[in-house]
Design a protein around this motif. Structure first.
Motif, PDB file in Angstrom:
ATOM      1  N   LEU A 120     -15.474  28.570  12.824  1.00  0.00           N
ATOM      2  CA  LEU A 120     -14.049  28.774  12.590  1.00  0.00           C
ATOM      3  C   LEU A 120     -13.548  27.897  11.444  1.00  0.00           C
ATOM      4  N   LEU A 121     -14.028  26.664  11.411  1.00  0.00           N
ATOM      5  CA  LEU A 121     -13.595  25.730  10.373  1.00  0.00           C
ATOM      6  C   LEU A 121     -13.908  26.267   8.984  1.00  0.00           C
ATOM      7  N   VAL A 122     -15.148  26.689   8.770  1.00  0.00           N
ATOM      8  CA  VAL A 122     -15.516  27.169   7.435  1.00  0.00           C
ATOM      9  C   VAL A 122     -14.879  28.518   7.127  1.00  0.00           C
ATOM     10  N   ALA A 123     -14.691  29.353   8.152  1.00  0.00           N
ATOM     11  CA  ALA A 123     -14.054  30.652   7.926  1.00  0.00           C
ATOM     12  C   ALA A 123     -12.622  30.475   7.434  1.00  0.00           C
ATOM     13  N   ASN A 162     -27.027  23.476  10.682  1.00  0.00           N
ATOM     14  CA  ASN A 162     -25.750  24.191  10.537  1.00  0.00           C
ATOM     15  C   ASN A 162     -26.007  25.557   9.911  1.00  0.00           C
ATOM     16  N   PRO A 163     -26.767  26.427  10.554  1.00  0.00           N
ATOM     17  CA  PRO A 163     -27.222  27.636   9.858  1.00  0.00           C
ATOM     18  C   PRO A 163     -26.111  28.612   9.519  1.00  0.00           C
ATOM     19  N   THR A 164     -25.342  29.058  10.514  1.00  0.00           N
ATOM     20  CA  THR A 164     -24.316  30.058  10.236  1.00  0.00           C
ATOM     21  C   THR A 164     -23.145  29.476   9.463  1.00  0.00           C
ATOM     22  N   SER A 165     -22.732  28.265   9.810  1.00  0.00           N
ATOM     23  CA  SER A 165     -21.582  27.673   9.115  1.00  0.00           C
ATOM     24  C   SER A 165     -21.893  27.420   7.644  1.00  0.00           C
ATOM     25  N   THR A 166     -23.134  27.075   7.318  1.00  0.00           N
ATOM     26  CA  THR A 166     -23.496  26.877   5.912  1.00  0.00           C
ATOM     27  C   THR A 166     -23.497  28.196   5.158  1.00  0.00           C
ATOM     28  N   ILE A 167     -24.044  29.254   5.768  1.00  0.00           N
ATOM     29  CA  ILE A 167     -24.063  30.563   5.106  1.00  0.00           C
ATOM     30  C   ILE A 167     -22.643  31.081   4.900  1.00  0.00           C
ATOM     31  N   ILE A 168     -21.806  30.943   5.921  1.00  0.00           N
ATOM     32  CA  ILE A 168     -20.409  31.382   5.794  1.00  0.00           C
ATOM     33  C   ILE A 168     -19.706  30.618   4.674  1.00  0.00           C
ATOM     34  N   ASN A 169     -19.841  29.300   4.705  1.00  0.00           N
ATOM     35  CA  ASN A 169     -19.194  28.455   3.698  1.00  0.00           C
ATOM     36  C   ASN A 169     -19.696  28.775   2.293  1.00  0.00           C
ATOM     37  N   ASN A 170     -21.001  28.822   2.115  1.00  0.00           N
ATOM     38  CA  ASN A 170     -21.574  29.107   0.800  1.00  0.00           C
ATOM     39  C   ASN A 170     -21.151  30.474   0.291  1.00  0.00           C
ATOM     40  N   SER A 171     -21.209  31.483   1.160  1.00  0.00           N
ATOM     41  CA  SER A 171     -20.877  32.842   0.743  1.00  0.00           C
ATOM     42  C   SER A 171     -19.424  32.952   0.296  1.00  0.00           C
ATOM     43  N   LEU A 172     -18.502  32.403   1.079  1.00  0.00           N
ATOM     44  CA  LEU A 172     -17.093  32.474   0.708  1.00  0.00           C
ATOM     45  C   LEU A 172     -16.833  31.802  -0.638  1.00  0.00           C
ATOM     46  N   ALA A 173     -17.416  30.615  -0.833  1.00  0.00           N
ATOM     47  CA  ALA A 173     -17.185  29.882  -2.084  1.00  0.00           C
ATOM     48  C   ALA A 173     -17.825  30.583  -3.276  1.00  0.00           C
ATOM     49  N   MET A 174     -19.059  31.050  -3.103  1.00  0.00           N
ATOM     50  CA  MET A 174     -19.783  31.657  -4.227  1.00  0.00           C
ATOM     51  C   MET A 174     -19.215  33.016  -4.604  1.00  0.00           C
ATOM     52  N   LEU A 175     -18.867  33.840  -3.606  1.00  0.00           N
ATOM     53  CA  LEU A 175     -18.271  35.136  -3.892  1.00  0.00           C
ATOM     54  C   LEU A 175     -16.880  34.972  -4.494  1.00  0.00           C
ATOM     55  N   SER A 176     -16.133  33.969  -4.050  1.00  0.00           N
ATOM     56  CA  SER A 176     -14.827  33.699  -4.639  1.00  0.00           C
ATOM     57  C   SER A 176     -14.940  33.405  -6.125  1.00  0.00           C
ATOM     58  N   ALA A 177     -16.034  32.748  -6.504  1.00  0.00           N
ATOM     59  CA  ALA A 177     -16.252  32.388  -7.910  1.00  0.00           C
ATOM     60  C   ALA A 177     -16.867  33.519  -8.722  1.00  0.00           C
ATOM     61  N   GLY A 178     -17.137  34.669  -8.068  1.00  0.00           N
ATOM     62  CA  GLY A 178     -17.645  35.825  -8.797  1.00  0.00           C
ATOM     63  C   GLY A 178     -19.147  35.930  -8.874  1.00  0.00           C
ATOM     64  N   ASN A 179     -19.857  35.102  -8.119  1.00  0.00           N
ATOM     65  CA  ASN A 179     -21.318  35.118  -8.123  1.00  0.00           C
ATOM     66  C   ASN A 179     -21.871  36.025  -7.032  1.00  0.00           C
ATOM     67  N   THR A 460     -12.767  22.476   3.403  1.00  0.00           N
ATOM     68  CA  THR A 460     -14.025  22.126   4.045  1.00  0.00           C
ATOM     69  C   THR A 460     -15.224  22.584   3.228  1.00  0.00           C
ATOM     70  N   SER A 461     -16.359  21.976   3.501  1.00  0.00           N
ATOM     71  CA  SER A 461     -17.646  22.386   2.935  1.00  0.00           C
ATOM     72  C   SER A 461     -18.745  21.922   3.861  1.00  0.00           C
ATOM     73  N   PHE A 462     -19.805  22.729   3.965  1.00  0.00           N
ATOM     74  CA  PHE A 462     -20.975  22.296   4.716  1.00  0.00           C
ATOM     75  C   PHE A 462     -22.174  22.086   3.802  1.00  0.00           C
ATOM     76  N   SER A 463     -21.898  21.995   2.514  1.00  0.00           N
ATOM     77  CA  SER A 463     -22.897  21.554   1.545  1.00  0.00           C
ATOM     78  C   SER A 463     -22.277  20.383   0.794  1.00  0.00           C
ATOM     79  N   ILE A 464     -22.583  19.173   1.253  1.00  0.00           N
ATOM     80  CA  ILE A 464     -21.989  17.964   0.687  1.00  0.00           C
ATOM     81  C   ILE A 464     -22.949  17.416  -0.369  1.00  0.00           C
ATOM     82  N   ALA A 465     -22.651  17.676  -1.619  1.00  0.00           N
ATOM     83  CA  ALA A 465     -23.583  17.361  -2.701  1.00  0.00           C
ATOM     84  C   ALA A 465     -23.402  15.930  -3.181  1.00  0.00           C
ATOM     85  N   SER A 466     -23.885  14.997  -2.379  1.00  0.00           N
ATOM     86  CA  SER A 466     -23.801  13.590  -2.767  1.00  0.00           C
ATOM     87  C   SER A 466     -24.846  13.190  -3.808  1.00  0.00           C
TER      88      SER A 466
END
Length: 493
Positions: A120-123, A162-179, A460-466
């Motif tokens: 829910l958080l990433v959605a 974090n399998p589903t939350s990472t896929i949800i988060n990544n997909s929303l961000a990447m598709l939003s950017a046109g990728n 939010t993000s579930f890919s924290i690129a430190s």
């Protein structure tokens, strides 16, 4: 472990029908597709039934399909991006519970109810296309536009924690950017991860998006991850995983964004509200049984308030271990206990398990699912303080004063630059810790998940690129910055 129920195809189709009616898109006939997932595949069975709806047998097929989708996506404008992201959010919210339960059942890690909350958080809080507003500068010399453009095909490696939350988060961000994106998911979370990709595929079809904007490899392995990262049609890499795959990504000739390890320290100083601290520490450290890299991993409390903090902690759903009980728990959770001041090696089978189960294995009582956390009072140099444990056994160590606490916190964090937190009312101490550790996420007077936007402000993000410095990833992270300058006056601009 019980066999998980599959995603109900009828419920998926119901969501797709609602999405199509609300957001428009292709006709029911053109969007019709097979069920999201069939019956569970026996260990020795074929994976052929899993193919389709974005799932491909080979890396090259997945990448080629994603590349074609990206090319078509470019011609469809921002309106489609907004409609697609809005529709995906709705679908992810509706399936947050079942995807969370499936992730828990397939991986055996964490708690199903907490995985639902992560979904829910990433959605709801992953930024969308609105993150990419064009900036315009105007003056006597003309105009300059700064805008964001997509990279193309992105390769994403996702974890079992974090399998589903990472896929949800990544997909929303990447598709939003046109990728478009190709996932190489963790093998231990393969079924639920592919189910999530199928859900994305169906919703995308319902709003008229090109097929295969999000794809995945049916049989993910280390070799397929390497092949994906080196594929010539892949322009950008995102790795949310262990040090091995991070090292492989950084060794390629491509731009890589990597999410690395963390060992987040918590400092409690003499000015802290101890009731708030106790509640926040337990809520954060026990969330999803501590498998999230941002979760609290060790507490450093100033000696003058240590006893009172422990008294407040006893009111929480925790078991505070006596010294002899710490020794018994050590023997259960450590494959190898580290030397003083050094990390050890956690026994993998206990990662993400319930606190009650660990307590029972140590011979200290019956398993109680309501028990959220084991708290281990230990010396500062105890191996548990220096280890990213990923399970609900939290060390708490006494220190002489806040200055000593910050010193130990800095060293225990290992320079990962990931996450840290403090409970304090002293602005100078808070500022000193923020500067000393220089982490991607820093939380004051709250559980660490607040830094992901849960119950607090911020995205939010579930890919924290430190390791590579991007911190919490967002659509801008997956965009190229393009600047266009027009000198003088140009009619029509």
């Amino acid at each position: 472990m019980s066999r998980r129920p599959d995603l109900d195809p009828e419920s998926i189709d119901a969501v797709v029908r609602r999405v199509r009616a609300r957001f428009g898109g292709s006709s029911p006939e053109s969007a019709k597709s097979p069920p999201v997932a069939g019956p569970p595949v026996p260990p020795s069975g074929s994976s052929r039934e899993l193919l389709g709806e974005g799932v491909f047998a080979s890396v090259d097929e997945a990448v080629t399909a994603a590349r074609s989708a990206f090319e078509a996506y470019q011609d469809l404008g921002f309106d489609l991006r907004h409609r697609l992201v809005k529709a995906l959010r709705e679908a992810f919210r509706e399936h947050a519970e079942i995807l969370g339960r499936e992730a828990w059942q397939e991986t055996g890690l964490g708690r199903a109810e907490d995985k639902r909350l992560k979904n829910l958080l990433v959605a709801e809080h992953t930024p969308g296309p609105e993150d990419l507003e064009t900036a315009t500068l105007r003056g006597g010399g003309g105009r300059t536009w700064t805008e964001y453009s997509p990279y193309g095909v992105i390769a994403s490696i996702t974890p079992t924690t974090n399998p589903t939350s990472t896929i949800i988060n990544n997909s929303l961000a990447m598709l939003s950017a046109g990728n478009s994106v190709v996932f190489n998911v963790h093998p231990n979370a393969r079924r639920v991860s592919l189910d999530t990709v199928r859900l994305i595929s169906r919703v995308s079809a319902a709003v008229g998006a090109p097929p295969n904007l999000v794809t995945a490899i049916c049989e993910p392995t280390i070799d397929s991850a390497k092949a994906l990262m080196h594929h010539p049609k892949v322009r950008l890499l995102l790795v949310t995983g262990g040090p091995g795959v991070v090292k492989e990504a950084l060794a390629t000739q491509k731009k890589a964004i990597t999410a690395g390890p963390g060992n987040p320290p918590v400092v409690v100083d003499e000015t802290a509200d101890l009731e708030v601290a106790a509640a926040g520490i337990v809520a954060g450290a026990s969330f999803d049984n501590n498998v999230i890299c941002t979760d609290e991993k060790e507490v450093l409390v100033v000696e003058s308030v240590a006893d009172e903090l422990l008294r407040r902690l006893r009111r929480q759903p925790v078991h505070i271990l006596a010294e002899h009980e710490v020794r018994k728990v050590e023997r259960v959770i450590f494959r190898q206990l580290g030397a003083p001041g050094r990390p050890g090696r956690i026994e993998p089978k206990w990662i993400g398990q319930n606190a009650g189960k660990i307590l029972e294995a140590a011979g200290l009582g019956a398993a109680d699912d309501g028990l959220r956390l084991l708290i281990a009072p230990v010396p500062v140099d105890h191996s548990l303080v220096w280890t990213e444990q990923l399970l609900p056994v939290l060390p708490i160590a006494r220190v002489a004063d806040s200055r000593r606490a910050l010193d130990v916190a800095r060293r225990a964090e290992h320079g990962f630059g990931h996450t840290a937190s403090i409970y304090s009312r002293n602005v100078e101490t808070i500022t000193a810790m923020a500067r000393a550790l220089s982490v991607s996420i820093f939380i004051v007077n709250g559980p660490n998940y607040s830094g992901l936007g849960y119950g607090a402000e911020g995205f939010t993000s579930f890919s924290i690129a430190s390791p590579t410095g991007e911190g919490l990833t967002r659509p801008r992270t997956f965009s190229r910055v393009r600047r266009m300058t027009v000198l003088g006056s140009l009619e029509g601009f």
